[in-house]
Design a protein around this motif. Structure first.
Motif, short mmCIF file in Angstrom:
data_model
loop_
_atom_site.label_atom_id
_atom_site.label_comp_id
_atom_site.label_asym_id
_atom_site.label_seq_id
_atom_site.Cartn_x
_atom_site.Cartn_y
_atom_site.Cartn_z
N SER A 121 14.20 -8.52 -2.73
CA SER A 121 13.58 -7.60 -1.68
C SER A 121 12.39 -6.95 -2.29
O SER A 121 11.97 -6.64 -3.49
CB SER A 121 14.27 -6.66 -1.05
N THR A 122 11.39 -6.76 -1.17
CA THR A 122 10.20 -6.14 -1.70
C THR A 122 9.69 -5.34 -0.46
O THR A 122 9.84 -5.79 0.64
CB THR A 122 8.85 -6.93 -2.38
N VAL A 123 8.98 -4.10 -0.89
CA VAL A 123 8.11 -3.54 0.17
C VAL A 123 6.85 -3.48 0.26
O VAL A 123 5.92 -3.10 -0.96
CB VAL A 123 8.74 -1.86 -0.02
N TYR A 124 6.03 -3.88 1.18
CA TYR A 124 4.64 -4.02 1.37
C TYR A 124 4.30 -2.47 1.89
O TYR A 124 4.60 -1.97 2.78
CB TYR A 124 4.40 -5.17 2.16
N ILE A 125 3.31 -1.88 0.95
CA ILE A 125 2.86 -0.66 1.45
C ILE A 125 1.14 -0.99 1.86
O ILE A 125 0.50 -1.39 1.00
CB ILE A 125 2.77 0.52 0.40
N SER A 126 1.14 -0.45 3.10
CA SER A 126 -0.36 -0.59 3.64
C SER A 126 -1.15 0.65 3.37
O SER A 126 -0.60 1.77 3.99
CB SER A 126 -0.44 -1.16 5.04
N ALA A 127 -2.30 0.63 2.73
CA ALA A 127 -3.05 2.02 2.37
C ALA A 127 -4.31 1.71 3.44
O ALA A 127 -4.58 0.55 3.51
CB ALA A 127 -3.33 2.06 0.97
N THR A 128 -4.62 3.05 3.87
CA THR A 128 -6.12 2.83 4.78
C THR A 128 -7.18 2.60 3.93
O THR A 128 -8.04 1.88 4.52
CB THR A 128 -6.07 4.21 5.35
N GLY A 129 -7.33 3.01 2.65
CA GLY A 129 -8.25 2.59 1.80
C GLY A 129 -7.98 2.99 0.46
O GLY A 129 -6.75 3.05 -0.27
N LYS A 130 -9.22 2.98 -0.29
CA LYS A 130 -9.02 2.97 -1.78
C LYS A 130 -8.26 4.36 -2.10
O LYS A 130 -7.55 4.49 -3.06
CB LYS A 130 -10.45 2.95 -2.54
N GLU A 131 -8.77 5.49 -1.41
CA GLU A 131 -8.20 6.64 -1.96
C GLU A 131 -6.47 6.79 -1.68
O GLU A 131 -5.94 7.37 -2.39
CB GLU A 131 -8.80 7.90 -0.88
N GLU A 132 -5.99 6.22 -0.50
CA GLU A 132 -4.61 6.06 -0.55
C GLU A 132 -3.92 5.36 -1.52
O GLU A 132 -3.00 5.49 -2.12
CB GLU A 132 -4.23 5.50 0.79
N LEU A 133 -4.58 4.20 -1.90
CA LEU A 133 -3.90 3.32 -2.88
C LEU A 133 -3.89 4.10 -4.27
O LEU A 133 -2.95 4.06 -4.64
CB LEU A 133 -4.95 2.06 -2.91
#
Lengths: 524, 524
Positions: A394-406
């Motif tokens: 399994s894997t969890v995809y994390i969506s960041a709003t932009g570079k800062e969140e990443l």
């Protein structure tokens, strides 16, 4: 050499256990006896007696032993692969490959010993007329720590178990070894132990250089860790198991090092350029890496981070499509399957986490169904449990709003074995800080690969900051693993004849040495 | 740079303390403020912020910083020596020597950084067409652990304190440092910290690369060890202190390495041939070593073992005569003097232990009077407490009935920093087993020397098995100390431009590297 030599005998066999065939969902018939505290103590005492002899064997002699272990493993023939398949559910081809890796590791350490420079021989010669005080002759090299305890891992029944990497590196360093076999593959362990013992006998190694204890209960392992003659521990497994051993070792009257490799979630950062350039390929590559070996690798990528974009959604759609078509595989044990299912359940019940795709499940006792989950950076940053390892496909995809969140996600990571960047050259320029952040978090950093598949070589680091391991200063894969089981000793003003060969003036072993600040093979 | 930059400021200074002149038996006038938990946290946070910058400085830049620290220490001039004399009671010549050693250590690490090969760069290049799987490009090197906490030692107010060996090795590795100054020499600590900060400013190092906290209570040190941003601890001092830090570090949510050098009794074995050949000289040499620095060295020989013989009695008579003529010296602090007196009292009250000689005592507040005690092997083997360190100018002579008892003593030893053999070539043949036994017990083995006087060089091991230290795999003296503060990282398939200079194809730093198994300075 009969089977009774393999396990130190117990006076009153009190507890037995059996292997389990995860493919068929059946208990196997052979009964194994759990080692008593007395049996563990006897193994440690034999290891101590043997250590006095074994540590003085030359590197070449130890190399012969290691190579012979490999030969004896091959001599086990198909019986090993068949039994291991029954006990682990792993496919034949995988086990043949793993056997090759196991023998390769042994031979790699044999080569290291024959070359000999690993001892880090360092010499500062005397300056008798130095003012105000004369300078002594000082010479340093690494010697073995003592008898050590090695725990077999469930997920590498050959390469990280009885005669696996930890055993190979410890024996190479000159330590004697007491293995605690993993109860998931007791028959395999017994065969491998017999091979090691045959090799020991064939190469004239002392009785007790290697022995194995067995058991399902944690008590057997604790007995080993707490035995005063044991001087270090090697372990690959769960955080709970590894941390318990670490704590027990720290509580001993004489604390000892514990090298526990406890896995991690191995974050993969997919940067914008890479998404644009090859999002579809990455979907396939990710799915392959996540489900390889039914996800039962310590380096399984359990977190994927990317920034919101059209390309990210395309990548995610493709990944969802791929995951939906994947079939469940057979996991190693019912316990691992249950833990995986429980982990998935916990994740899916976490607010803000959704299931994007579920592979094709089956009804088998140990079926592990691939899962692709999704969350957003805000949820992830507020819910650290999402980052905990779920051992399986399994894997969890994390969506960041932009570079800062990443970057915030990267900054908030605890220790992992690996981190991966999927990046174009332009991404690497723009995200240079990301490399600097991740360097502090992991033992191995990859660009444009996937973390599964750990190369066994000199430059490998299979380790990383806590909680990935209990000792970030080391690796459990590759030749550098030998340093976990050795320590430096300095000899001051020793006559040449009393020095170990590695430090004698004539450099009889022709090794690289640091002599008065210069790296050289010259004699002194 | 003003003094307020040296100590992180405290909001509500609650507790103050002062130094003590052990020679005059007087409290000194300057008041120092104990650092609050907030001050310790602020120092750790500054160290973390600085680490992001400092760890990316080149080796040459860090070398400039270290050398500049040495220059700034020299710039402190006689004021440093005078104040340090007041606070420690150590003689001027000793402190001048220790200052030289301190600067020498800094320069030695600077040279190590300029040479650059310490990072252990190891490269395995890619094999894209390998079957069945392509091989990635893998490159490994050592990087800094993070901000670390260093504890100043009482007995080396310059060489193992604020800018001493531990600080030098940590800064060399690329770690930022928060020092906990030893409360026995707060003024010296303050001067040295100012020198370090001036050097940091002069060489453009980031604010927070070094800071110091102060305190008499153990709470200050515990705050440092328990701070989550601190990634390793260096300590030289008592078993009680070191073990408490080790335990606290192991209990942290994220355990960290503690390098505590906790002293030992450094057994000296005088073998029959040596006694016969030069018993009288050995008496003088032993007395000198035992009383050097009023016995306040971690390597002070606190146990002497020999077999019964006429020559042994002659040696003992001569040693008794020499000790009787020795004068008391000024110990570092009233606490150390009291602990020494209590240790001697405990020994003399132990059944089977007798006092052979007492030096000439004085009435000063911190006078430490040399003591020569005697026991027999049976008593020693039955009473392990006799082997505990009594920090000061004393030693216990143990008479063995013969070789068997002498070997039993050696076998029963726990970990020590050093062990010494006084032996003729014939002794070394007859007692070859003794070398093998002692190798397992210590970090440094000497033949025909005395253990005091620790050479600062690449081959030194100032360490040893527990309880001499909490980590036998390392040394706190010599260039190898840098490895305590670093860990390996592996870079997989990195484009050359993103790799650290140490690992780039062209080998721009011209360092020794292991490339595909060959040690070389060649480019790839």
């Amino acid at each position: 050499m009969t089977d009774k030599n393999i396990l130190t005998e117990v006076s009153t066999p009190s507890k037995t256990f059996r292997g389990f065939n995860p493919t068929k969902g059946e208990w196997l018939t052979t009964e194994f006896t759990e080692s008593s505290p007395e049996a563990v103590a006897a193994a440690a005492e034999k290891a101590e007696a043997a250590f006095l002899i074994y540590r003085k064997k030359t590197g070449a002699e130890r190399a012969d032993f290691l190579q012979k272990i490999g030969e004896e493993i091959m001599n086990l023939g198909d019986a090993l692969i068949t039994l291991c398949q029954e006990e682990s559910g792993l496919p034949e081809a995988r086990l043949q490959g793993e056997r090759g890796r196991t023998i390769g590791q042994l031979n790699m350490f044999a080569a290291l010993l024959r070359e000999g420079s690993w001892v880090d021989a360092t010499v500062d010669t005397a300056i008798p007329d130095r003012k105000p005080l004369p300078k002594s002759d000082l010479r340093r090299m690494n010697i073995a720590l003592g008898p050590v305890g090695i725990f077999g891992a469930s997920n590498f029944p050959l390469a990280f178990s009885v005669a696996g990497g930890d055993t190979a590196s410890a024996l190479a360093a000159g330590c004697t070894v007491v293995v605690k076999g993993h109860p998931a593959h007791p028959g395999t362990s017994q065969l491998m132990a017999a091979a090691v013992l045959r090799a020991a006998q064939a190469t004239n190694m002392p009785d007790g250089v290697f022995s194995m204890v067995h058991g399902q209960s944690t008590a057997v392992g604790m007995d080993l860790v707490e035995h005063p003659l044991i001087k270090a521990i090697g372990f690959t497994g769960s955080y709970r198991g590894g941390k318990a051993l670490f704590d027990a070792a720290a509580r001993r009257p004489e604390p000892i090092p514990v090298y526990a490799e406890m896995g991690s979630t191995n974050p993969v950062f997919i940067l914008p350029g890479a998404l644009k350039e090859r999002g579809e390929n990455l979907a396939q590559g990710l799915a392959t890496s996540v489900t390889m070996g039914v996800g039962q690798f310590c380096t399984n990528p359990g977190l994927v981070v990317a920034q919101q974009s059209t390309e990210a959604e395309k990548f995610l759609n493709k990944t969802t499509e791929v995951f939906t078509g994947l079939s469940a595989g057979t996991m190693l044990t019912p316990t691992i399957k249950q833990a995986f299912d429980a982990g998935i359940q916990k994740l899916t019940q976490t607010a803000g986490v959704s299931v994007l795709a579920t592979g094709i499940s089956n009804e088998s006792a140990c079926g592990g169904t691939p899962h692709l989950l999704r969350t957003d950076a805000t949820t992830f940053l507020a819910t650290p449990e999402i980052g905990e390892e779920v051992f399986g496909p399994s894997t969890v995809y994390i969506s960041a709003t932009g570079k800062e969140e990443l970057m915030a996600i990267a900054n908030g990571l605890h220790g992992h074995l690996t981190a991966t960047l999927q990046a174009t050259p332009e991404d690497l320029v723009e995200y240079a800080d990301l490399v600097a952040i991740l360097e502090r978090k992991v033992g191995r950093l990859l660009i444009n690969g996937f973390p599964t598949g750990v190369e066994v070589c000199a430059s490998m680091v299979h380790g990383g900051p806590f909680p990935a391991t209990t000792d970030a200063r080391t690796t459990s894969v590759g030749t550098a693993a030998i340093y976990r089981f050795s320590r430096p000793v300095c000899y001051q003003d020793f006559p040449d004849s009393v020095l170990p060969a590695e430090l004698q003036n004539s450099n009889p072993l022709n090794i690289w040495r640091n002599v008065n600040g210069q790296l050289t093979k010259d004699k002194i």
